[in-house]
Design a protein around this motif. Sequence first.
Motif, PDB file in Angstrom:
ATOM      1  N   ARG A 137      15.545   7.440  10.961  1.00  0.00           N
ATOM      2  CA  ARG A 137      14.795   8.021  12.043  1.00  0.00           C
ATOM      3  C   ARG A 137      14.302   9.717  11.781  1.00  0.00           C
ATOM      4  N   ASP A 138      13.393   9.934  12.811  1.00  0.00           N
ATOM      5  CA  ASP A 138      12.807  11.244  12.397  1.00  0.00           C
ATOM      6  C   ASP A 138      13.099  12.183  13.350  1.00  0.00           C
ATOM      7  N   LEU A 139      13.500  11.979  14.682  1.00  0.00           N
ATOM      8  CA  LEU A 139      13.429  12.870  15.701  1.00  0.00           C
ATOM      9  C   LEU A 139      15.016  13.601  15.715  1.00  0.00           C
ATOM     10  N   ILE A 140      14.868  14.961  16.019  1.00  0.00           N
ATOM     11  CA  ILE A 140      16.309  15.586  16.246  1.00  0.00           C
ATOM     12  C   ILE A 140      16.049  16.167  17.607  1.00  0.00           C
ATOM     13  N   ALA A 141      17.282  15.892  18.315  1.00  0.00           N
ATOM     14  CA  ALA A 141      17.766  16.289  19.809  1.00  0.00           C
ATOM     15  C   ALA A 141      18.635  17.454  19.863  1.00  0.00           C
ATOM     16  N   VAL A 142      18.271  18.592  20.325  1.00  0.00           N
ATOM     17  CA  VAL A 142      18.922  19.867  20.338  1.00  0.00           C
ATOM     18  C   VAL A 142      19.097  20.335  22.004  1.00  0.00           C
ATOM     19  N   CYS A 143      20.122  20.874  22.129  1.00  0.00           N
ATOM     20  CA  CYS A 143      20.611  21.385  23.444  1.00  0.00           C
ATOM     21  C   CYS A 143      19.822  22.643  23.575  1.00  0.00           C
ATOM     22  N   GLN A 144      18.936  22.356  24.907  1.00  0.00           N
ATOM     23  CA  GLN A 144      18.001  23.726  25.050  1.00  0.00           C
ATOM     24  C   GLN A 144      18.628  24.773  25.413  1.00  0.00           C
ATOM     25  N   VAL A 185      20.042  10.898  28.782  1.00  0.00           N
ATOM     26  CA  VAL A 185      19.575   9.534  29.144  1.00  0.00           C
ATOM     27  C   VAL A 185      18.115   9.442  28.801  1.00  0.00           C
ATOM     28  N   SER A 186      17.330  10.348  29.734  1.00  0.00           N
ATOM     29  CA  SER A 186      15.988  10.315  29.675  1.00  0.00           C
ATOM     30  C   SER A 186      15.302  10.552  28.163  1.00  0.00           C
ATOM     31  N   LEU A 187      15.953  11.185  27.322  1.00  0.00           N
ATOM     32  CA  LEU A 187      15.519  11.466  26.127  1.00  0.00           C
ATOM     33  C   LEU A 187      15.614  10.120  25.382  1.00  0.00           C
ATOM     34  N   PHE A 188      16.776   9.464  25.275  1.00  0.00           N
ATOM     35  CA  PHE A 188      16.767   8.027  24.835  1.00  0.00           C
ATOM     36  C   PHE A 188      16.090   7.025  25.157  1.00  0.00           C
ATOM     37  N   ASP A 189      15.564   7.255  26.470  1.00  0.00           N
ATOM     38  CA  ASP A 189      14.649   6.174  27.413  1.00  0.00           C
ATOM     39  C   ASP A 189      13.278   6.533  26.731  1.00  0.00           C
ATOM     40  N   GLU A 190      12.872   7.833  26.598  1.00  0.00           N
ATOM     41  CA  GLU A 190      11.673   8.374  26.166  1.00  0.00           C
ATOM     42  C   GLU A 190      11.244   8.125  24.743  1.00  0.00           C
ATOM     43  N   TYR A 191      12.209   8.269  24.003  1.00  0.00           N
ATOM     44  CA  TYR A 191      12.218   7.964  22.613  1.00  0.00           C
ATOM     45  C   TYR A 191      13.148   6.883  22.085  1.00  0.00           C
ATOM     46  N   PRO A 192      13.140   5.639  22.527  1.00  0.00           N
ATOM     47  CA  PRO A 192      13.841   4.397  21.966  1.00  0.00           C
ATOM     48  C   PRO A 192      13.987   4.328  20.518  1.00  0.00           C
ATOM     49  N   GLY A 193      15.144   4.198  19.778  1.00  0.00           N
ATOM     50  CA  GLY A 193      15.277   4.044  18.477  1.00  0.00           C
ATOM     51  C   GLY A 193      14.831   4.844  17.631  1.00  0.00           C
ATOM     52  N   GLN A 194      14.488   6.240  18.108  1.00  0.00           N
ATOM     53  CA  GLN A 194      13.663   6.991  17.142  1.00  0.00           C
ATOM     54  C   GLN A 194      14.586   8.642  17.016  1.00  0.00           C
ATOM     55  N   ASN A 214      32.166  13.207  26.467  1.00  0.00           N
ATOM     56  CA  ASN A 214      32.532  12.011  26.125  1.00  0.00           C
ATOM     57  C   ASN A 214      31.264  11.130  26.609  1.00  0.00           C
ATOM     58  N   GLU A 215      30.520  11.543  27.571  1.00  0.00           N
ATOM     59  CA  GLU A 215      29.213  10.652  27.926  1.00  0.00           C
ATOM     60  C   GLU A 215      28.433  10.618  26.862  1.00  0.00           C
ATOM     61  N   VAL A 216      28.234  11.941  26.273  1.00  0.00           N
ATOM     62  CA  VAL A 216      27.208  12.193  25.274  1.00  0.00           C
ATOM     63  C   VAL A 216      27.427  11.232  23.912  1.00  0.00           C
ATOM     64  N   ARG A 217      29.026  11.263  23.697  1.00  0.00           N
ATOM     65  CA  ARG A 217      29.404  10.453  22.931  1.00  0.00           C
ATOM     66  C   ARG A 217      29.068   9.052  22.779  1.00  0.00           C
ATOM     67  N   LYS A 218      29.421   8.692  23.890  1.00  0.00           N
ATOM     68  CA  LYS A 218      29.345   7.188  24.325  1.00  0.00           C
ATOM     69  C   LYS A 218      27.554   6.881  24.069  1.00  0.00           C
ATOM     70  N   LEU A 219      26.763   7.807  24.755  1.00  0.00           N
ATOM     71  CA  LEU A 219      25.347   7.395  24.496  1.00  0.00           C
ATOM     72  C   LEU A 219      24.717   7.378  23.013  1.00  0.00           C
ATOM     73  N   CYS A 220      25.378   8.397  22.242  1.00  0.00           N
ATOM     74  CA  CYS A 220      24.918   8.475  21.069  1.00  0.00           C
ATOM     75  C   CYS A 220      25.438   7.272  19.999  1.00  0.00           C
ATOM     76  N   THR A 221      26.875   6.820  20.674  1.00  0.00           N
ATOM     77  CA  THR A 221      27.115   5.463  19.599  1.00  0.00           C
ATOM     78  C   THR A 221      26.315   4.200  20.296  1.00  0.00           C
ATOM     79  N   HIS A 223      23.056   4.240  20.981  1.00  0.00           N
ATOM     80  CA  HIS A 223      21.589   4.231  20.504  1.00  0.00           C
ATOM     81  C   HIS A 223      21.603   4.589  19.224  1.00  0.00           C
ATOM     82  N   GLY A 224      22.944   4.391  18.553  1.00  0.00           N
ATOM     83  CA  GLY A 224      22.692   4.483  17.064  1.00  0.00           C
ATOM     84  C   GLY A 224      22.490   6.083  16.373  1.00  0.00           C
TER      85      GLY A 224
END
Length: 437
Positions: A137-144, A185-194, A214-221, A223-224
């Motif tokens: 994948r190409d996108l990188i998510a960072v904490c603003q 959650v919104s990021l993963f919804d907006e960019y599914p599989g990216q 821990n919720e961030v950990r679960k979401l990353c797991t 969504h791969g």
Amino acid sequence: MHMNFDNSDKLRSKAHALIPGGCHTYAKGDDQYPVHSPGFISKGEGCRVWDLDGNEFIEYGMGLRAVTLGHAYPSVVDAAYRQMLLGNNYTRPSAIEVECAEMMVELIDAADMVKFAKNGSDATTAAARLSRAYTGRDLIAVCQDHPFFSVDDWFIGSTPMAAGIPEAIRNLTVKFKYNDISSVVSLFDEYPGQIACLFLEAATSVEPEEGFLNEVRKLCTKHGTVLILDEMITGFRWHLKGAQNYYGVKPDLSTFGKAMGNGFSIAALAGKREIMDLGGITHDKERVFLLSTTQGAENHALAATLATIKVYREHNVIEHLWTFGDVLRQRVNEIIASLKLEDYFQLLGQPCNLVYATKDQEKNPSQEFRALFLQETIRNGLLMPSLVISYSHREKDIEQTVQGIGEALHIYRKALDEGVEKYLIGRPLKPVFRKYN
């Protein structure tokens, strides 16, 4: 206390003529300090530094949090010196690389493998590249809400200082908010599989809300996505095994630096074998150019790292940082309360990594009042862009610090009542990340 900065002032113009910005780290630049301040440091010992004019200061920046034991800490300097006498860089690897890697893997629970570098940006960029290769994948998510991850385009392109970075690269970095799981959650919804990876610090001056990490950990797991914890600051300061141990979260990759070498140039990328090994030569997948730097595993820096961790283990260094930081916080908060400054000057963060917020009469963040506080603490023999404590800070240093801060905050109180322009010499400070000078 009267101080002159004649020698520093004479060197400033030459520095700016020869070096863009006048130094090699934006956070050390002239625009981050008041006009009446030391421009150059000539010597450091323990928690004290001396400038070119012979002025002495108790320091609370500690090399941008890299010097956790103290300047020129004897056993660390000696270890580096003895290693240099054997040669510092060979044509083949040195055994000390394996020794240091073994120590890191032993300490960091989420680390199966480790790769060393000379600065944090190299380590975080290597983590980003690995993640993209691992996920396809190409996108990188960072904490603003976290200020800095790398000097490289993938991060700097997301800041106001994005000049020179192509729009196409800027668009590959997306952002979420700290302690706001809905934004993740919104990021993963907006960019599914990216999204290849998600970067954040475990904590800065703001603590994670219960369950957030821990919720961030679960979401990353789910969504791969590769979860990357930047421990450049928290590592070897919150806990010997990292903030990931302190908060109970297990990243896929994590990056370390700063405090691990007590000021020597060392950083590390650590993580799961299945991801890290993509940068190796034993798999049959497409090769990843991970980290390959001529000085990445300089022998003397690794020797300094081993010596630094040895001191941590033998002398309860991190406990000292928390204990003395807490004493300092309590004493300064007493001064703040006595001057009714609670809404205008605040200490933030954990005791081992204190920072402060300066606000104006309207209770808005103020670079003018930050400049004033720095000016007045410098006048009282303190150099404190933050209140980051080291193992070398002791009772007598805390006493002198509290007295100096007290005098500075009395002037701060007057400036709130009478106007900051009456007390500040020269211009205010400026944020590092700004579009124009």
